[in-house]
Every structure is written in C-alpha cells, then in structure tokens.
Design a protein around this motif. Structure first.
Motif, PDB file in Angstrom:
ATOM      1  N   ALA A 268       0.835  -1.199   0.000  1.00  0.00           N
ATOM      2  CA  ALA A 268       0.000   0.000   0.000  1.00  0.00           C
ATOM      3  C   ALA A 268       0.871   1.252   0.000  1.00  0.00           C
ATOM      4  CB  ALA A 268      -0.906  -0.006   1.226  1.00  0.00           C
ATOM      5  N   THR A 269       0.239   2.366  -0.341  1.00  0.00           N
ATOM      6  CA  THR A 269       0.911   3.669  -0.313  1.00  0.00           C
ATOM      7  C   THR A 269       0.490   4.412   0.953  1.00  0.00           C
ATOM      8  OG1 THR A 269       1.014   3.795  -2.707  1.00  0.00           O
ATOM      9  CG2 THR A 269       1.184   5.868  -1.495  1.00  0.00           C
ATOM     10  N   TYR A 270       1.461   5.017   1.603  1.00  0.00           N
ATOM     11  CA  TYR A 270       1.221   5.731   2.854  1.00  0.00           C
ATOM     12  C   TYR A 270       1.553   7.201   2.663  1.00  0.00           C
ATOM     13  CZ  TYR A 270       1.228   0.962   4.598  1.00  0.00           C
ATOM     14  OH  TYR A 270       0.947  -0.363   4.790  1.00  0.00           O
ATOM     15  N   GLU A 271       0.568   8.054   2.910  1.00  0.00           N
ATOM     16  CA  GLU A 271       0.753   9.505   2.851  1.00  0.00           C
ATOM     17  C   GLU A 271       0.941   9.993   4.283  1.00  0.00           C
ATOM     18  OE1 GLU A 271       0.753  11.337   0.112  1.00  0.00           O
ATOM     19  OE2 GLU A 271       0.105   9.849  -1.375  1.00  0.00           O
ATOM     20  N   ILE A 272       2.126  10.467   4.594  1.00  0.00           N
ATOM     21  CA  ILE A 272       2.450  10.888   5.958  1.00  0.00           C
ATOM     22  C   ILE A 272       2.524  12.412   5.998  1.00  0.00           C
ATOM     23  CG2 ILE A 272       4.031  10.644   7.892  1.00  0.00           C
ATOM     24  CD1 ILE A 272       2.678   8.014   6.973  1.00  0.00           C
ATOM     25  N   ALA A 273       1.601  13.007   6.722  1.00  0.00           N
ATOM     26  CA  ALA A 273       1.563  14.469   6.864  1.00  0.00           C
ATOM     27  C   ALA A 273       2.163  14.861   8.211  1.00  0.00           C
ATOM     28  CB  ALA A 273       0.134  14.972   6.756  1.00  0.00           C
ATOM     29  N   TYR A 274       2.940  15.942   8.220  1.00  0.00           N
ATOM     30  CA  TYR A 274       3.559  16.437   9.448  1.00  0.00           C
ATOM     31  C   TYR A 274       3.766  17.935   9.309  1.00  0.00           C
ATOM     32  CZ  TYR A 274       7.799  16.530   6.627  1.00  0.00           C
ATOM     33  OH  TYR A 274       8.712  16.802   5.650  1.00  0.00           O
ATOM     34  N   ARG A 275       3.995  18.586  10.451  1.00  0.00           N
ATOM     35  CA  ARG A 275       4.386  19.996  10.440  1.00  0.00           C
ATOM     36  C   ARG A 275       5.502  20.185  11.462  1.00  0.00           C
ATOM     37  NH1 ARG A 275      -0.017  23.687  10.697  1.00  0.00           N
ATOM     38  NH2 ARG A 275      -1.712  22.308  10.091  1.00  0.00           N
ATOM     39  N   ARG A 276       6.174  21.302  11.373  1.00  0.00           N
ATOM     40  CA  ARG A 276       7.316  21.569  12.257  1.00  0.00           C
ATOM     41  C   ARG A 276       6.857  22.193  13.558  1.00  0.00           C
ATOM     42  NH1 ARG A 276      12.129  19.295  10.246  1.00  0.00           N
ATOM     43  NH2 ARG A 276      12.060  19.403   7.962  1.00  0.00           N
ATOM     44  N   GLY A 277       7.467  21.714  14.647  1.00  0.00           N
ATOM     45  CA  GLY A 277       7.269  22.390  15.918  1.00  0.00           C
ATOM     46  C   GLY A 277       8.154  23.619  16.004  1.00  0.00           C
ATOM     47  N   ARG A 278       8.048  24.353  17.098  1.00  0.00           N
ATOM     48  CA  ARG A 278       8.817  25.590  17.250  1.00  0.00           C
ATOM     49  C   ARG A 278      10.319  25.348  17.235  1.00  0.00           C
ATOM     50  NH1 ARG A 278       5.673  29.341  21.746  1.00  0.00           N
ATOM     51  NH2 ARG A 278       3.738  29.608  20.530  1.00  0.00           N
ATOM     52  N   ASP A 279      10.730  24.172  17.708  1.00  0.00           N
ATOM     53  CA  ASP A 279      12.170  23.872  17.709  1.00  0.00           C
ATOM     54  C   ASP A 279      12.609  23.173  16.428  1.00  0.00           C
ATOM     55  OD1 ASP A 279      10.921  21.465  18.027  1.00  0.00           O
ATOM     56  OD2 ASP A 279      12.112  20.805  19.756  1.00  0.00           O
ATOM     57  N   GLY A 280      11.712  23.050  15.449  1.00  0.00           N
ATOM     58  CA  GLY A 280      12.050  22.425  14.178  1.00  0.00           C
ATOM     59  C   GLY A 280      11.772  20.936  14.121  1.00  0.00           C
ATOM     60  N   THR A 281      11.357  20.337  15.243  1.00  0.00           N
ATOM     61  CA  THR A 281      11.069  18.903  15.253  1.00  0.00           C
ATOM     62  C   THR A 281       9.842  18.607  14.401  1.00  0.00           C
ATOM     63  OG1 THR A 281      11.968  18.647  17.483  1.00  0.00           O
ATOM     64  CG2 THR A 281      10.480  16.926  16.708  1.00  0.00           C
ATOM     65  N   PRO A 282       9.911  17.655  13.488  1.00  0.00           N
ATOM     66  CA  PRO A 282       8.728  17.294  12.701  1.00  0.00           C
ATOM     67  C   PRO A 282       7.705  16.562  13.571  1.00  0.00           C
ATOM     68  CG  PRO A 282      10.552  15.824  12.184  1.00  0.00           C
ATOM     69  CD  PRO A 282      11.107  16.873  13.101  1.00  0.00           C
ATOM     70  N   LEU A 283       6.459  16.971  13.494  1.00  0.00           N
ATOM     71  CA  LEU A 283       5.394  16.411  14.328  1.00  0.00           C
ATOM     72  C   LEU A 283       4.311  15.820  13.430  1.00  0.00           C
ATOM     73  CD1 LEU A 283       5.074  19.391  16.847  1.00  0.00           C
ATOM     74  CD2 LEU A 283       6.483  17.325  17.086  1.00  0.00           C
ATOM     75  N   PRO A 284       4.017  14.521  13.548  1.00  0.00           N
ATOM     76  CA  PRO A 284       3.016  13.909  12.672  1.00  0.00           C
ATOM     77  C   PRO A 284       1.615  14.425  12.953  1.00  0.00           C
ATOM     78  CG  PRO A 284       3.707  12.353  14.364  1.00  0.00           C
ATOM     79  CD  PRO A 284       4.607  13.546  14.502  1.00  0.00           C
ATOM     80  N   GLU A 285       0.833  14.570  11.899  1.00  0.00           N
ATOM     81  CA  GLU A 285      -0.548  15.027  12.029  1.00  0.00           C
ATOM     82  C   GLU A 285      -1.433  13.988  12.701  1.00  0.00           C
ATOM     83  OE1 GLU A 285      -1.954  18.392  10.084  1.00  0.00           O
ATOM     84  OE2 GLU A 285      -0.264  18.375  11.478  1.00  0.00           O
ATOM     85  N   THR A 286      -0.985  12.736  12.741  1.00  0.00           N
ATOM     86  CA  THR A 286      -1.783  11.676  13.357  1.00  0.00           C
ATOM     87  C   THR A 286      -1.664  11.645  14.870  1.00  0.00           C
ATOM     88  OG1 THR A 286       0.053  10.232  12.680  1.00  0.00           O
ATOM     89  CG2 THR A 286      -1.970  10.111  11.399  1.00  0.00           C
ATOM     90  N   GLY A 287      -0.831  12.503  15.446  1.00  0.00           N
ATOM     91  CA  GLY A 287      -0.868  12.724  16.884  1.00  0.00           C
ATOM     92  C   GLY A 287       0.124  11.963  17.725  1.00  0.00           C
ATOM     93  N   GLU A 288       0.970  11.137  17.147  1.00  0.00           N
ATOM     94  CA  GLU A 288       1.974  10.447  17.967  1.00  0.00           C
ATOM     95  C   GLU A 288       2.929  11.474  18.585  1.00  0.00           C
ATOM     96  OE1 GLU A 288       0.594   7.697  14.757  1.00  0.00           O
ATOM     97  OE2 GLU A 288       1.443   9.724  14.767  1.00  0.00           O
ATOM     98  N   ARG A 289       3.338  11.231  19.825  1.00  0.00           N
ATOM     99  CA  ARG A 289       4.281  12.138  20.469  1.00  0.00           C
ATOM    100  C   ARG A 289       5.692  11.783  20.033  1.00  0.00           C
ATOM    101  NH1 ARG A 289       7.420  13.326  25.138  1.00  0.00           N
ATOM    102  NH2 ARG A 289       7.339  11.189  25.950  1.00  0.00           N
ATOM    103  N   VAL A 290       6.420  12.777  19.520  1.00  0.00           N
ATOM    104  CA  VAL A 290       7.786  12.562  19.060  1.00  0.00           C
ATOM    105  C   VAL A 290       8.737  12.752  20.235  1.00  0.00           C
ATOM    106  CG1 VAL A 290       9.586  13.283  17.468  1.00  0.00           C
ATOM    107  CG2 VAL A 290       7.180  13.342  16.739  1.00  0.00           C
ATOM    108  N   VAL A 291       9.338  11.665  20.679  1.00  0.00           N
ATOM    109  CA  VAL A 291      10.321  11.740  21.758  1.00  0.00           C
ATOM    110  C   VAL A 291      11.656  12.213  21.209  1.00  0.00           C
ATOM    111  CG1 VAL A 291      11.527  10.429  23.552  1.00  0.00           C
ATOM    112  CG2 VAL A 291       9.129   9.904  23.005  1.00  0.00           C
TER     113      VAL A 291
END
Length: 655
Positions: free
Chosen positions: A494-517
């Motif tokens: 399957a094809t996976y479309e992964i959407a994310y945006r940058r946090g204030r410190d530049g860390t990429p944050l997924p739109e699906t809500g997982e917490r990036v450690v």
C-alpha cells in the motif's frame, strides 16, 4: 593425513567446511566462477582458483576443471559439499584417479544411489519399504496424483505434482529440462504422490571398519517447491517403535551399498504413520547443523576422519540432547509465487548468542546474483525443549536487519509461531494450506506498517533540517505548514501519505498525533498509546528500511510526480527477475490467441524455472522473448491485448 582440502562448491557450505578445516589445521582451497569472484567463500579460503564463466554448467559442474584446480593448488583432498557434483560418481572417480582423497562415500555406493530409480530397486531387494514406481507412459487417471522427480539429483529441482492426466506431458518436459539444467541429467521418474505426508530422514555415518551409525532423525516437512524451508531434530511425534524402524531401515540401506562417510536416508511418512523409502543422499545435507546441535558432533570433521581411514570414535552415536530447529533464509518473495530476488545486500546482520548458529555465504555489501540458489543463510537454534528452540529461532529472525532484496524472513517467523507448527502438526502440504494467511496483512500489521512509514517520514524530515539555523530560519514560515511524504510498502504494498508539520524547535510532528520523543535522520522514537517505540531508519537511494524490536519494514520513497518513461502499456508481460528465457509456448508468435493464465514464456533464474502467464485472454501483439535471451528485471517480454468484444447477431443486422 589430509593437509590441503579443496571444496568443490560455493556459498555457505564452502564456508562451513572451511571452518572445520581451520579447527583441524587443514589448509583450504576455493573454486569460484566469475560471478563469485568477490564471494565470501573465496575471501575465507587460503587459496582460490578461478573457473571461467558464470553458469553452473560452465563452472561448478565441470568436474575436469575442478580436479585440475585441486592439482594446481596443491590440494591432496576434495570435499564436494552438497548439490553440484556431490552425487556424481564420475566426478568422485576422477578425483581418486588423480591421486586425490575423496571426502565422500565409495564410488560404487554413489553409483548405486545416484539414480533414484536404481536405488529403489536396490532398497526393495534389501527389504526397505517403498512406493511402487509408475510408468508415465502408461499412467491412468487412477494413478493420480503423481510426483515427478529427477533421477539424478534433489533439492526440489525437476519435481512436479501432476493432478490432471492432460498436463502430464507438459510437466514431464518441464521437469526433465529443469533436471538437465541442474544436474546434467534429464532422466525423470514418477511415483504416487502421498497427500499430507511427512518428510522424515535419518542421518547416517559409517566408517571403513564396519561401524554404521544411525545418528538421529530430522523432520523436513515444511517445504516450498519441494525444497525444505524449516528442519528440526529430532523429528517430533515419533514413538520409539517407529523411530527404531526408521533407524534400522537406514542402517540396512547403508550396509546394502557398502556405505562409508556421511549420508542421509529419506522417508515419507503417510498420514497413517507408514514409512516409505524416498532416496538416499550420498552427501552431507543442507540441514546437517540440527543433527550437530543435538548430538554435539562435527559431521564434517567425521567425514574427514573417515576419509583418512580412521574409525568412528565409538560403536554407537551420542545420545541426542535438547531440540534444534533450522530455518533457511532465502532472497525470495513468498507472496509472489516464491519469486527469487537479486541485488545488493546493503545490510545483513543476524544476531548470534547462546544457542544460535548462523551458517552463511554472505556479508553486508555482497550481491545476490541470478545464477545460483537464493539461500542467504541457515539460522539454527538449539534449546532444551522444542518449544524453547522454536521461540529462540523466531525471535532471532525477527531481530535480524536485512536491507536489500526481499526475503522470506517474515514468513519464517509466522510459520514458527503458527499453532499447527507449535503443536507438531507437520506435513508437506503446510504451505499449500496456510501460505495465503501467512503472507496476508491484518489490521495490526497494517497499523504497525503505517507507524513505521511515519518514522521514515520523520527521519527524512529531520535530515532536511540539519543544514543549520540560517537555512532553517529562512524557511520557518513555510515549514510551519503541513508537509507530506509518500511511501510505498515493499514489496508492492500500500501507499502511505504521511503528513507532518514543524514544531517551534524544528522537530517534525506527525498530524496523526503520535508524540515525538526524538527524531534524527537515522533513528526516531515515538510514543503512541502510552508505549514508547524506537525505530532505526536507513535510506539507500529511494529505498528506506525501518527496523524495530518486533519487525522490519521496507518502503520506496515516492516522487511527487510520476516519470512518464516508467509507464507501460496494459497487458505488458515484464520479467519479474533477471534470468534466461529457456522456452516459449508451442507456436507462440504475434497474432496468437492466448487464454488468461496460459503459460507463455519459461524463465530460468537461480536454477529454477518460472512461468510467465498470460494476464488476460486476448491476442499476443508483441513478442520480444526468445530462447537463450538473457533479460534483466522489468524487461518487456511480450504484450497481450484484450480481445475486442464480438458483436451479437442483432447488432450485425443493424449495422
């Protein structure tokens, strides 16, 4: 005393024999084809001799070249390994006639057992139970199903199951061609095919002083294309009476031919538990490590000892202890008709530790080519009980890091954890019944794959933000907007479309809500559902591999736009692997009418034949394949266009 030994083979078995030679103080000589010039067995040998060419028929099957290599390198002995010339009596005789020591059974024993048809006649005379042969020319529907087998070799090559009488001539032709290619002998015979039978074998070791050991049983029932996939020792579920009958029959078979050295007597157990002689392999078996694990023996060392004229160390073999299970790790795609895979092994790491043994002919950075068997390694686990050995092997395979060609690793893990296997419900039809379920992707697997794709996207995003504050600051406003990366699960998922945006410190944050450690180009740690999970990410061009503690995933990073040059016409038949076209369907030519599923082209790759089928009913509009043509993966072989709909009689009247 043997001082220098040439191994007339390649890959993992050559490396395994070299290991014992080093322990015994014996110098080693490798032979290699041009395709194997940089192979591990060449690198590990003390001396290596080139066999010009690449195809087995031009190199490893040329006994004259191998003997000449041994003499040129100053070897005083030859070990054949398994496959190739290991059961060729002419080669064994040539070795001895050249004054070299043959680390194998007597030539006469090889001759008697080399042809399975003659071997069955001999075993019948010795009172060993066997299945009655069937003359293919006189076969009737009452004889079905039949099993066609190569008379001069094993390993699943030249074997076919025939369930319909009309397909018998075609399958005989295919089996004979495959046998001739693999063993140089196209003789094929037929016998009844036993449904849901078990493949059980006995390890034999005999010396020149009259001692014959039955060194335990093995079960090798889990097979694909009649080639073993998972083996274990001792064979589970046999009572002492049946185990004793198998041992006695195997010893009788060995004594009937004056056997000496290591050999294996194979039996088929019917669903009712009746044993039938299949064949005697006059060589070391691929699966010999499970016997070594439970017995504490070094079978190669014993082969050398016997070849030097020494007796076996005792009148009886050691009592087995514990249980051992072996899995053959192949570069192949089980979900796509077991298609062999080729390419660079970018990462090849199988964890070892107490109870785990890995026999391989590859290291990371090596290339899996098209000319030989696609087995990458044998992974063996030994533990006090069967359940513990199975658990250890499954976990070892699960933790392996394998980047490059598709492998059967996931299938092996799922097979080992299947309830039937755990319960010891074993027969040669295991994959016929369970393959679809074992290769299917359930909801849990789909969720895990999506999370791995998320980790791949975040690792890539972290890599683009490593250019320093100036670059990052210049794009701050744009980077705060959602961004998307696309990945296709491999192989062909399957094809996976992964959407994310940058946090204030530049860390990429997924739109699906997982917490990036943590997110780095080579490692990502995510928290989801209160559980912290770590992902190791490695990119090789557009291919991305993600390893976790519970599984591994491969993806292709997709471009934003499709390259028009990569598009193919509907109905195109593409080569699924590199190989050689060996034959075409009779009368096949542009304009030929074909039916959906009809075999059109036969491709030989890695010593096996693969059929290319018509994707739909229609007309062959182009044919680019011809016998002898070597093709690369993705090469256009032919084009089949759907037949135009025929107008009805009413339509004809109104036009």
């Amino acid at each position: 005393m043997i001082t220098t030994l040439l191994v007339a083979n390649r890959g993992e078995i050559a490396c395994r024999i070299f290991r014992t030679c080093r322990e015994l103080g014996i110098a080693t000589v490798a032979v290699y084809s041009d395709a194997d010039a940089g192979a591990l067995h060449v690198r590990e040998a003390d001396t290596a001799v080139r066999l010009p060419g690449a195809a087995p028929a031009d190199t490893y099957l040329r006994g004259d070249l191998v003997v000449a290599a041994a003499l040129a390198a100053g070897a005083d002995a030859v070990h054949p390994g398994y496959g190739f010339l290991s059961e060729n009596a002419g080669f064994a005789r040539a070795v001895q006639d050249s004054g070299l020591v043959w680390v194998g059974p007597p030539v006469k024993a090889v001759e008697l057992m080399a042809s399975k048809t003659r071997a069955k006649e001999l075993m019948a005379a010795a009172g060993v139970p066997l299945l009655a042969p069937v003359d293919p020319a006189a076969a009737t529907a009452a004889d079905l199903p039949l099993l066609l087998k190569a008379a001069a070799g094993g390993g699943g090559r030249g074997m076919r199951i025939v369930r319909q009488l009309a397909s018998l001539p075609q399958e005989l032709t295919a089996a004979s061609a495959e046998a001739a290619s693999a063993f140089g002998d196209g003789e094929v015979f037929a016998e009844p095919y036993v449904e849901r039978g078990r493949h059980v074998e006995v390890q034999i070791m005999a010396d020149g002083q009259g001692t014959v050991w039955a060194a335990g049983t093995r079960d090798c029932s889990l097979q694909r294309r009649h080639q073993k996939v998972i083996e274990e020792a001792p064979a589970p579920g046999l009572d002492e009476e049946l185990r004793g009958r198998l041992h006695d029959a195997a010893v009788a078979a060995a004594r009937a031919v004056g056997y000496r050295g290591a050999g294996t007597v194979e039996f088929l157990l019917s669903a009712e538990g009746r044993p039938y002689f299949l064949e005697m392999n006059t060589r070391l078996q691929v699966e010999h490590p499970v016997t070594e694990a439970v017995s504490g023996l070094d079978l190669v060392a014993l082969q050398i000892r016997v070849a030097e004229g020494e007796p076996l160390p005792a009148a009886t073999p050691p009592v087995p202890f514990g249980h051992a299970v072996e899995a053959r790790l192949y570069a192949e795609d089980p979900a796509r008709d077991w298609q062999p895979q080729t390419g660079a092994l970018l990462t090849f790491e199988v964890p070892t530790g107490p109870g785990v043994r890995v026999d391989t002919g590859y290291t990371g950075g090596d290339t899996v080519g098209v000319h030989y068997d696609p087995m990458l390694a044998k992974v063996i686990a030994h533990a006090p009980t069967r359940a513990e050995a199975v658990r250890l092997l499954a976990r070892t395979l699960e933790r392996a890091r394998l980047h490059g060609p598709v492998t059967n690793r996931d299938l092996l893990v799922r097979s080992l954890r299947h309830p039937d296997f755990a319960a010891g419900i074993l027969d040669t039809g295991f994959y016929d019944r369970h393959l679809t379920a074992l290769t299917a992707t359930g909801a849990a697997e789909e969720e895990a794959t999506h999370l791995a794709a998320t980790a791949a996207a975040l690792a890539a995003a972290a890599g683009t933000a490593t250019g320093g504050p100036a670059r990052f600051g210049a794009w701050r406003n744009l980077r705060s907007q959602p961004q998307t990366r696309s990945y296709r699960g491999e192989p062909g998922g399957a094809t996976y479309e992964i959407a994310y945006r940058r946090g204030r410190d530049g860390t990429p944050l997924p739109e699906t809500g997982e917490r990036v450690v943590a997110a780095h180009p080579d490692a990502v740690t995510l928290e989801t559902g209160g559980v912290t999970r770590r992902f190791t990410v490695a990119s090789h061009g557009d291919r991305v591999h993600v390893d976790t503690s519970s599984g591994s995933y491969a993806f292709t990073a997709l471009p934003r736009f499709t390259d028009p040059a990569r598009r193919t016409d509907p109905g195109s038949l593409l080569a699924p692997m590199p190989g050689t076209v060996v034959r075409l369907a009779e009368g096949l030519a542009p304009g030929t009418r074909v039916e959906a599923g009809q075999p059109l082209i036969w491709l030989e790759a890695m010593k096996m034949e693969h059929r290319i089928l018509a994707p739909a009913s229609g007309t062959l509009t182009a044919l680019h394949a011809a016998p002898g043509l070597q093709v690369e993966v993705g090469a256009l072989l032919a084009v089949v266009q759907d037949a135009p709909a025929q107008p009805s009689a009413d339509q004809e009247e109104t036009t």
